[in-house]
Structures are given as C-alpha cells and as structure tokens.
Motif scaffolding. Sequence first.
Motif, short mmCIF file in Angstrom:
data_model
loop_
_atom_site.label_atom_id
_atom_site.label_comp_id
_atom_site.label_asym_id
_atom_site.label_seq_id
_atom_site.Cartn_x
_atom_site.Cartn_y
_atom_site.Cartn_z
N GLY A 1 30.51 60.23 45.65
CA GLY A 1 30.88 59.15 44.74
C GLY A 1 30.20 57.83 45.01
O GLY A 1 30.37 56.88 44.25
N ARG A 2 29.42 57.74 46.08
CA ARG A 2 28.68 56.51 46.33
C ARG A 2 27.50 56.43 45.37
O ARG A 2 27.00 57.44 44.89
N ILE A 3 27.05 55.21 45.12
CA ILE A 3 25.90 55.02 44.22
C ILE A 3 24.60 55.21 45.00
O ILE A 3 24.43 54.64 46.08
N ARG A 4 23.71 56.00 44.42
CA ARG A 4 22.39 56.26 45.02
C ARG A 4 21.29 55.47 44.32
O ARG A 4 20.39 54.95 44.97
N ARG A 5 21.33 55.40 43.01
CA ARG A 5 20.30 54.72 42.23
C ARG A 5 20.96 54.07 41.02
O ARG A 5 21.87 54.64 40.42
N THR A 6 20.45 52.90 40.64
CA THR A 6 20.86 52.30 39.36
C THR A 6 19.67 51.59 38.73
O THR A 6 18.76 51.13 39.42
N HIS A 7 19.71 51.56 37.44
CA HIS A 7 18.82 50.73 36.62
C HIS A 7 19.76 49.87 35.80
O HIS A 7 20.64 50.40 35.12
N GLN A 8 19.58 48.55 35.89
CA GLN A 8 20.49 47.64 35.23
C GLN A 8 19.72 46.59 34.44
O GLN A 8 18.69 46.10 34.89
N LEU A 9 20.25 46.27 33.30
CA LEU A 9 19.79 45.15 32.50
C LEU A 9 20.99 44.24 32.32
O LEU A 9 22.10 44.71 32.07
N SER A 10 20.77 42.94 32.45
CA SER A 10 21.90 42.03 32.31
C SER A 10 21.51 40.82 31.49
O SER A 10 20.33 40.50 31.33
N ARG A 11 22.54 40.17 30.97
CA ARG A 11 22.34 38.92 30.24
C ARG A 11 23.58 38.08 30.40
O ARG A 11 24.69 38.59 30.53
N THR A 12 23.39 36.78 30.40
CA THR A 12 24.51 35.86 30.49
C THR A 12 25.17 35.77 29.12
O THR A 12 24.49 35.70 28.10
N VAL A 13 26.49 35.82 29.13
CA VAL A 13 27.26 35.69 27.89
C VAL A 13 28.23 34.53 28.03
O VAL A 13 28.59 34.14 29.15
N ALA B 1 33.08 35.71 36.40
CA ALA B 1 33.12 35.14 37.75
C ALA B 1 33.38 33.64 37.67
O ALA B 1 32.94 32.96 36.75
N THR B 2 34.11 33.17 38.68
CA THR B 2 34.36 31.74 38.83
C THR B 2 33.88 31.34 40.21
O THR B 2 34.20 32.01 41.20
N ASP B 3 33.08 30.27 40.26
CA ASP B 3 32.60 29.83 41.57
C ASP B 3 33.58 28.83 42.19
O ASP B 3 34.58 28.46 41.57
N ARG B 4 33.30 28.42 43.39
CA ARG B 4 34.21 27.54 44.13
C ARG B 4 34.36 26.15 43.49
O ARG B 4 35.30 25.44 43.77
N ARG B 5 33.42 25.78 42.60
CA ARG B 5 33.52 24.51 41.88
C ARG B 5 34.29 24.65 40.57
O ARG B 5 34.44 23.69 39.83
N GLY B 6 34.72 25.86 40.25
CA GLY B 6 35.47 26.10 39.03
C GLY B 6 34.64 26.47 37.83
O GLY B 6 35.15 26.63 36.73
N ARG B 7 33.34 26.64 38.02
CA ARG B 7 32.45 27.03 36.91
C ARG B 7 32.58 28.52 36.67
O ARG B 7 32.54 29.31 37.59
N CYS B 8 32.71 28.88 35.39
CA CYS B 8 32.88 30.28 34.99
C CYS B 8 31.59 30.81 34.39
O CYS B 8 30.92 30.09 33.64
N THR B 9 31.27 32.03 34.72
CA THR B 9 30.10 32.69 34.12
C THR B 9 30.50 34.08 33.67
O THR B 9 31.40 34.70 34.23
N GLY B 10 29.81 34.54 32.66
CA GLY B 10 29.97 35.91 32.19
C GLY B 10 28.62 36.57 32.17
O GLY B 10 27.64 35.98 31.69
N THR B 11 28.55 37.77 32.72
CA THR B 11 27.29 38.51 32.74
C THR B 11 27.56 39.91 32.21
O THR B 11 28.36 40.65 32.78
N GLU B 12 26.90 40.24 31.11
CA GLU B 12 27.02 41.58 30.56
C GLU B 12 25.97 42.46 31.24
O GLU B 12 24.81 42.06 31.36
N VAL B 13 26.39 43.62 31.69
CA VAL B 13 25.52 44.54 32.42
C VAL B 13 25.47 45.88 31.69
O VAL B 13 26.51 46.42 31.30
N HIS B 14 24.28 46.40 31.54
CA HIS B 14 24.06 47.76 31.04
C HIS B 14 23.51 48.53 32.22
O HIS B 14 22.43 48.19 32.73
N LEU B 15 24.23 49.53 32.68
CA LEU B 15 23.88 50.24 33.92
C LEU B 15 23.72 51.72 33.65
O LEU B 15 24.54 52.33 32.95
#
Length: 149
Positions: A115-127, A93-107
């Motif tokens: 096909g809609r999502i009903r439930r999720t369990h997610q773990l994330s970390r910044t990369v 992701a890039t924000d409006r100021r031009g800063r980039c972030t990466g987030t790894e997600v385990h879902l």
Amino acid sequence: MTARETTDARRFVAEFFTSFTREVTADDGDPGPVVDRYYTPDIVQTADGIRIDRARLVAHIRPVRKNLSDFAFEVHEALRDGDRIAARFTIHATDRRGRCTGTEVHLFGELAPDGRIRRTHQLSRTVRTPGTDGDGTPAEEAGEEGDGS
C-alpha cells in the motif's frame, strides 16, 4: 468499477495523505522514518515536471513543517485498480500567518503490494480558496484594508 470501489479509492487517498501529513508535521524529528512508512525507498514522484526522489521528498518536508498550520484533503475523484491509482483532489492549507491556499492535484500512481506509494505523476494548479480574497488572505482581513467594502 462499482460505487463501493470508487468510495474505497477516495477513502484510501484521503486517509493516506491526511495521515502522512499529520505524522510528518507532528514534530521536528527526522522525517525519514515517516516517509518510509508511506513511500517505498525507490519512490519517484514527478510533480509538474520535477522529478522528486526520496531524498528530495524528505528535504521538501522541512519547510512544510515550518510553515504549515492546518490542512485538509478534499478528494473529488479516485479510482484504484490493483496497484494503480488515479485521483483528483484539492489540498486546503493554512500557513502560520493565516494565509490559505488551495492546490488542485491530478495524480496517477503505482502502489507497492503493502500500500505504500512507489511512483506518481502529478499535475497541480493553485485554486481560489473559499473565504479568501483570492491571494490567500482571509476575506474579513481584506475588508479592513479598504478593498471597497
């Protein structure tokens, strides 16, 4: 699981989150109808231990809309078995100021028959995002600030 099923699961995850994010950030209107096209009314996401229901998901979208400039979903692995899905992906992701972030997600999730999502369990970390100096600032900007280059 066949290679085709794995490819189909990866495509599903990439298309789901890309189209949802594109639609939900397209304007400043009520995000509720978009959320309802992608998630069931009884959605429960547990993200890094925080329980998010539909109302909290809609509320979360408001600051994302305000700050998000660009995004991409890189799906590394995904498996789908009936109404169950598991995936590991990175959100770039890039924000409006031009800063980039990466987030790894385990879902791990459960899908409704439509096909809609009903439930999720997610773990994330910044990369670290390639091409940045580690804090999201584009590397070429860091060089201008005297980082030793």
